[in-house]
Design an enzyme around this catalytic site. Structure first.
Site, PDB file in Angstrom:
ATOM      1  N   SER A 492     -50.292  11.580   6.380  1.00  0.00           N
ATOM      2  CA  SER A 492     -49.230  10.761   6.959  1.00  0.00           C
ATOM      3  C   SER A 492     -48.108  10.475   5.968  1.00  0.00           C
ATOM      4  O   SER A 492     -46.924  10.705   6.267  1.00  0.00           O
ATOM      5  CB  SER A 492     -49.816   9.433   7.465  1.00  0.00           C
ATOM      6  N   ASP A 493     -48.451   9.976   4.771  1.00  0.00           N
ATOM      7  CA  ASP A 493     -47.374   9.595   3.848  1.00  0.00           C
ATOM      8  C   ASP A 493     -46.749  10.802   3.166  1.00  0.00           C
ATOM      9  O   ASP A 493     -45.581  10.757   2.779  1.00  0.00           O
ATOM     10  CB  ASP A 493     -47.846   8.564   2.824  1.00  0.00           C
ATOM     11  N   CYS A 494     -47.496  11.904   3.005  1.00  0.00           N
ATOM     12  CA  CYS A 494     -46.893  13.128   2.463  1.00  0.00           C
ATOM     13  C   CYS A 494     -45.825  13.646   3.423  1.00  0.00           C
ATOM     14  O   CYS A 494     -44.746  14.087   3.000  1.00  0.00           O
ATOM     15  CB  CYS A 494     -47.954  14.204   2.240  1.00  0.00           C
TER      16      CYS A 494
END
Length: 766
Positions: A492-494
């Site tokens: 998700s954060d990548c």
């Protein structure tokens, strides 16, 4: 001489979805390098070891500083490759002098000149991503039991692997599970066994092995190794399988709607325990060689035949016991050992085991194929390869595993190590682009940014894995991974940070940075990001949370905390809503209502996770400085301000109260373990940069810039003559249990913080 090869791959057993973009492999070429270059490499190695082995107590602080390698072999290669022109010497700012825009600009140019010279031709920045000491042993043990050790590991590999293990042996003779922290039974047994399998002999001349064995025996022997260690020693034949609590393969056959189905566990946990369950079900043991027989005698305080394996099941050294078993767990193990496991091995019930093992191999093959035999991490990769070999030693699947071992090997002046992941290419490139953009100096580094832009666009996952839901995978199309597209695991954060980088570049002239990403692919990325959202608006890592936190009572590892559930984090949540709001500013009509609802719920989640002292706990970095940077940024993105939000005011008070007399911040990894802020006693460039960014986002420049001036002065004075900021204590964290190195962070975040500070100073004047 060793050379780093980028983006290369050939042979019938290597596959790639995008031409091996981002692949990093160190290869030994006996004819490479001049005599002067080889001599310099040896000097760097000797200097590292000399500082570690110094017995002068007056140099103890210096020794601690030298525990981390600085990627000097990479820098040596790239200085020649990229024809780097030396920077002018760094100017130190006197205590009484002010930090001016001109001084910040000069520091940033020095840093960007140096950092740009370390970019690979494909656009990313290769770097060391290591620090965990049990990963290389796991890789070596897997190669040993499958008979592939001499195929993959050359004599040059052996020399450098042994160098690394010896360099990071603790003064008490043991090895930790990571570079940071004390000796453990897990780290000591696995590293000792690895040295022996690599040909090291415990004779009178090898004091290090003797000290290692002494530590193991004096702390309870190999019977006190935690669960993962018990399993690995069982696989290679120096620990009996009866000394393990059962890991029953049949658990994968229970209905998926039950919360205990492994498909609901965090992906790392289920993917590691999947092949462990297969090997436990098979009771597989590798070849019993003379070295294995010798290890059976060397690692125990009694003869091997006299070890009480039943008692050993519950034995764990205090140094390793970070997550003691619960009473519920003890009861379950008792039932499994006395009733369930014996029954499952009796015909016709044993047919159920055969079915479970067959099902597990189907899952293992799917994961191998969808990651191009890289695996989600080196641990499941090594275990999966053993399973493929057990199924068929001559299979294509086993052969495709072998060349991908090199993706995990990394070389530096301290020796050859194993990386935590196959790399963090996409993750760090996204951060680097944002750091460059923060400086407003992009027009001076156009070719560099353009290559990074192309790399990030070409690293997006463009296709969905077939039947992914059947194998308990989250969607992947439109996402970015932590490393390369071949890894295949969406995060998700990548994905969010990649989006932020691409959206930032879309505001800059395409003549400078190249064509922006196509709208269709941008929309696919947004669809993917929104698919990660939990019910409360929070975001986890690889998937939505699938089960309840109470299941953590079943955590069997003993050494690792918080591994059963993919817990939501402030960092992931903040990154995602930052990306969503940047996207909405440029594309206001696409899924606008969903984005707005997501951001508001996410802000409430972030506020709910704030600590009493005003900080946020960081899950993926050390620790409260990291979490607080994301906490403040997330709230400001959601529309909160210092004036309207008590959460932001409390967070700023926390940071300012922990600013050191030097003007910087320095946080110990012990913060993560104790779950309260622990000052390291000296400034750390990355902690300082994170704290600066948090305060800048909160509006500190406009309120009172003096704390930021002090921090900026410190960073500029820490800068080295070549433009680098110093490599200090490892700053990466994994679920409060493991600490490792993001080797580009020591440049990324000081550049980012100084760039944002300079930008805000200019805006304030205007």
């Amino acid at each position: 001489m060793w050379r780093l090869k980028i983006g290369e791959g050939n042979g019938p057993w290597l596959q790639s979805s995008n031409g091996f973009l981002g692949r990093q492999v160190w290869e030994f070429d006996p004819n490479a390098g001049t005599p002067e270059e080889r001599a310099e490499v040896e000097r760097l190695r000797e200097e590292f070891t000399k500082h570690l082995r110094s017995t002068d107590t007056s140099k103890s602080a210096h020794r601690l500083e030298k525990r981390e390698s600085r990627d000097l072999l990479l820098r040596l290669q790239y200085a020649k490759l990229n024809q780097f022109q030396a920077n002018a010497p760094t100017m130190k700012i006197e205590k009484s002098s002010d930090v001016t825009e001109e001084l910040i600009s000069a520091s940033l140019r020095r840093a960007l000149n140096q950092f740009s010279s370390l970019q690979a031709h494909d656009g990313h920045w290769p770097s060391d991503y290591s620090g965990i000491l049990f990963i290389m042993p796991i890789l070596i043990l897997s190669l040993h039991v499958t008979g592939a050790l001499n195929i993959v590991v050359s004599s040059e590999h052996r020399r450098e692997i042994c160098r690394y293990i010896y360099n990071h042996q603790n003064e008490d003779g043991g090895w930790g599970k990571q570079i940071l922290g004390p000796s453990t039974m897990f780290g000591s047994c696995l590293n000792y066994a690895t040295l022996r399998l690599l040909g090291e002999v415990p004779d009178a001349s090898n004091v290090a092995l003797a000290e290692g064995r002494k530590w193991i025996l004096s702390h309870g022997s190999a019977t006190a190794i935690p669960q993962w260690g018990k399993i690995w020693l069982s696989i290679i034949g120096i620990y009996d399988w009866s000394g393990n609590n059962p890991i029953i393969p049949e658990l994968w056959l229970v209905p998926h709607y039950l919360p205990i189905h492994p498909g609901r566990f965090w992906c790392f946990t289920r993917l590691v325990y999947m092949p462990m369950a297969y090997l436990y079900g098979k009771k597989f043991v590798g070849p019993i060689t003379p070295t294995i027989l010798a290890l059976r005698e060397e690692l125990y305080n009694t003869t091997y035949d006299e070890v009480n394996w039943k008692n050993a099941r519950s034995s764990c050294a205090q140094e390793d016991l970070h997550y003691p078993g619960s009473k519920v767990q003890s009861f379950l193990y008792s039932c499994l050992n006395k009733f369930v496991e014996p029954t499952l091995n009796i015909w016709p019930v044993s047919k159920l085991r055969e079915r479970a093992l067959s099902s597990l191999m189907e899952y293992i093959h799917f994961n191998d194929e969808t990651t191009k035999y890289i695996g989600i991490c080196p641990i499941d990769k090594a275990l999966n390869m053993i399973c493929c070999w057990v199924e068929n030693p001559n299979s294509d699947e086993f052969k495709q595993h072998l060349p991908r071992f090199y993706d995990y090997f990394w070389l530096a002046e301290d020796g050859m190590k194993a990386q935590v992941y196959e790399g963090c290419q996409s993750w760090e490139t996204a951060f680097i682009i944002q750091a460059y953009c923060s400086t407003d100096l992009t027009n001076e580094f156009g070719p560099c940014i353009k290559k990074a832009h192309e790399f990030l666009q070409n690293s997006q996952v463009l296709q969905e894995h077939p039947s992914y839901e059947k194998y308990y995978r989250h969607r992947s199309k439109g996402s970015w991974t932590l490393s390369t597209a071949d890894n295949g695991w969406s995060v998700s954060d990548c994905t969010a940070e990649a989006l932020k980088a691409l959206l930032s570049l879309s505001k800059i002239s395409l003549n400078l940075v190249g064509q922006p990403i196509k709208q269709e692919r941008l929309y696919e990325a947004i669809d993917c990001v929104l698919s990660f959202m939990n019910k409360d608006g929070s975001f986890s890592t690889y998937e939505r949370a699938r089960t309840s936190s109470w299941l953590e009572v079943l955590n069997p590892s003993e050494s690792f905390r918080n591994i059963v559930v993919d817990y939501p984090s402030v960092e992931c949540t903040s990154s995602v809503i930052d990306a969503l709001m940047m996207f909405r500013d440029q594309h206001p009509l696409y899924r606008n209502n969903e984005i707005e609802g997501c951001v508001q719920k996410a802000a409430l989640f972030i506020e709910s996770k704030q600590q009493k002292d005003g900080s946020w706990y960081g899950t993926w970095g050390i620790c409260f400085t990291y979490g607080t940077m994301f906490g403040i940024k997330g709230l400001t993105i959601a529309g909160r301000t210092y004036d309207t939000s008590s959460s932001i005011r409390r967070a700023c008070k926390f940071l300012l109260s922990n600013q050191q007399p030097t003007g910087g911040w320095g946080e110990s990894y012990i913060s993560s373990e104790n779950e309260e802020y622990v000052d390291s006693g000296r400034p750390h460039a990355v902690n300082t940069a994170w704290s600066m960014l948090a305060l800048i986002y909160s509006g500190q420049v406009e309120r009172d810039p003096i704390p930021l001036h002090r921090a900026a002065k410190l960073l500029i004075n820490m800068q080295q003559d070549n433009g680098d900021f110093p490599q200090q204590e490892h700053i990466g964290c994994f679920n409060s249990s493991l600490y490792y190195n993001y080797a580009n962070y020591h440049n990324i975040f000081p550049i980012w913080a100084l760039g944002e500070f300079r930008r805000r100073l200019i805006l304030t004047k205007k």
